[in-house]
Design a protein around this motif. Structure first.
Motif, PDB file in Angstrom:
ATOM      1  N   GLU A 121      36.730  40.544  48.182  1.00 37.32           N
ATOM      2  CA  GLU A 121      38.165  40.808  48.349  1.00 37.32           C
ATOM      3  C   GLU A 121      38.981  39.976  47.359  1.00 37.32           C
ATOM      4  O   GLU A 121      39.924  40.471  46.739  1.00 37.32           O
ATOM      5  CB  GLU A 121      38.597  40.510  49.786  1.00 37.32           C
ATOM      6  N   HIS A 122      38.605  38.719  47.193  1.00 37.81           N
ATOM      7  CA  HIS A 122      39.288  37.855  46.219  1.00 37.81           C
ATOM      8  C   HIS A 122      39.143  38.421  44.806  1.00 37.81           C
ATOM      9  O   HIS A 122      40.125  38.506  44.062  1.00 37.81           O
ATOM     10  CB  HIS A 122      38.712  36.431  46.288  1.00 37.81           C
ATOM     11  N   HIS A 123      37.942  38.821  44.442  1.00 42.76           N
ATOM     12  CA  HIS A 123      37.721  39.393  43.114  1.00 42.76           C
ATOM     13  C   HIS A 123      38.524  40.674  42.921  1.00 42.76           C
ATOM     14  O   HIS A 123      39.084  40.907  41.844  1.00 42.76           O
ATOM     15  CB  HIS A 123      36.235  39.673  42.882  1.00 42.76           C
ATOM     16  N   ALA A 124      38.594  41.505  43.953  1.00 46.76           N
ATOM     17  CA  ALA A 124      39.357  42.759  43.862  1.00 46.76           C
ATOM     18  C   ALA A 124      40.844  42.473  43.646  1.00 46.76           C
ATOM     19  O   ALA A 124      41.507  43.150  42.850  1.00 46.76           O
ATOM     20  CB  ALA A 124      39.149  43.595  45.120  1.00 46.76           C
ATOM     21  N   GLN A 125      41.373  41.464  44.342  1.00 48.75           N
ATOM     22  CA  GLN A 125      42.781  41.103  44.172  1.00 48.75           C
ATOM     23  C   GLN A 125      43.055  40.540  42.782  1.00 48.75           C
ATOM     24  O   GLN A 125      44.139  40.709  42.236  1.00 48.75           O
ATOM     25  CB  GLN A 125      43.196  40.089  45.234  1.00 48.75           C
TER      26      GLN A 125
END
Length: 170
Positions: A121-125
């Protein structure tokens, strides 16, 4: 930045092959997994640049301010602004990731679903800001090249011409 560009090119090729004409993936799960990998690879590629990024931006801005107007491309100002904004946002997201990671249960380690999902999720953001660096990061090289080719503002044109005439007589 070159690694990020390669990652993006590989993603574009994958996406073209694995989606229909309307852009819908043939296999949602496989597509999502590959997208997560793209995000993680892009984040990893940027890590080597992250800690020097502010210095690189400051150097480019200093160089840009000293360049003669006729050597400056107007898009450079925009691109440096995009990089600043992206870096600010990446720093914010990194701080959020640290808080999220610290709030995970003690059993959440790399390789567990809880940890890996939070990291994905962090990488996607972060991905769109990392993509900004991959897309616009070349401006740092362009400004540096222009600065190296430009005459030094410390050497007046008259003094330079006199020095050349003197050297030619010898």
């Amino acid at each position: 930045m070159r690694d990020s560009q390669k990652i993006l090119a590989a993603w574009d090729a994958y996406s073209d092959e694995h989606t229909d004409l309307d852009g819908w993936p043939y296999d949602d799960h496989a597509y999502g997994m590959r997208k997560n990998q793209r995000d993680a690879d892009t984040a990893e590629a940027f890590e080597t640049l992250r800690y020097g990024a502010r210095h690189l931006l400051a150097t480019a801005e200093t160089q840009l301010a000293q360049l003669p107007d006729n050597t400056v491309q107007s898009r450079w100002f925009y691109q440096l602004d995009v990089l600043h904004t992206a870096l600010d946002r990446l720093d914010e997201l990194h701080e959020q990731w640290l808080l999220t990671r610290d709030a995970l249960t003690t059993t959440a380690k790399p390789g567990t679903v809880e940890f890996d999902d939070a990291l994905a999720e962090h990488h996607a953001q972060s991905w769109s800001y990392l993509d900004d660096w991959a897309t616009h990061g070349k401006v740092l090289r362009e400004v540096n090249t222009a600065a190296r080719k430009a005459r030094s503002p410390l050497v007046p044109t008259q003094a330079l011409a006199t020095a050349r005439r003197t050297a030619a007589r010898k």
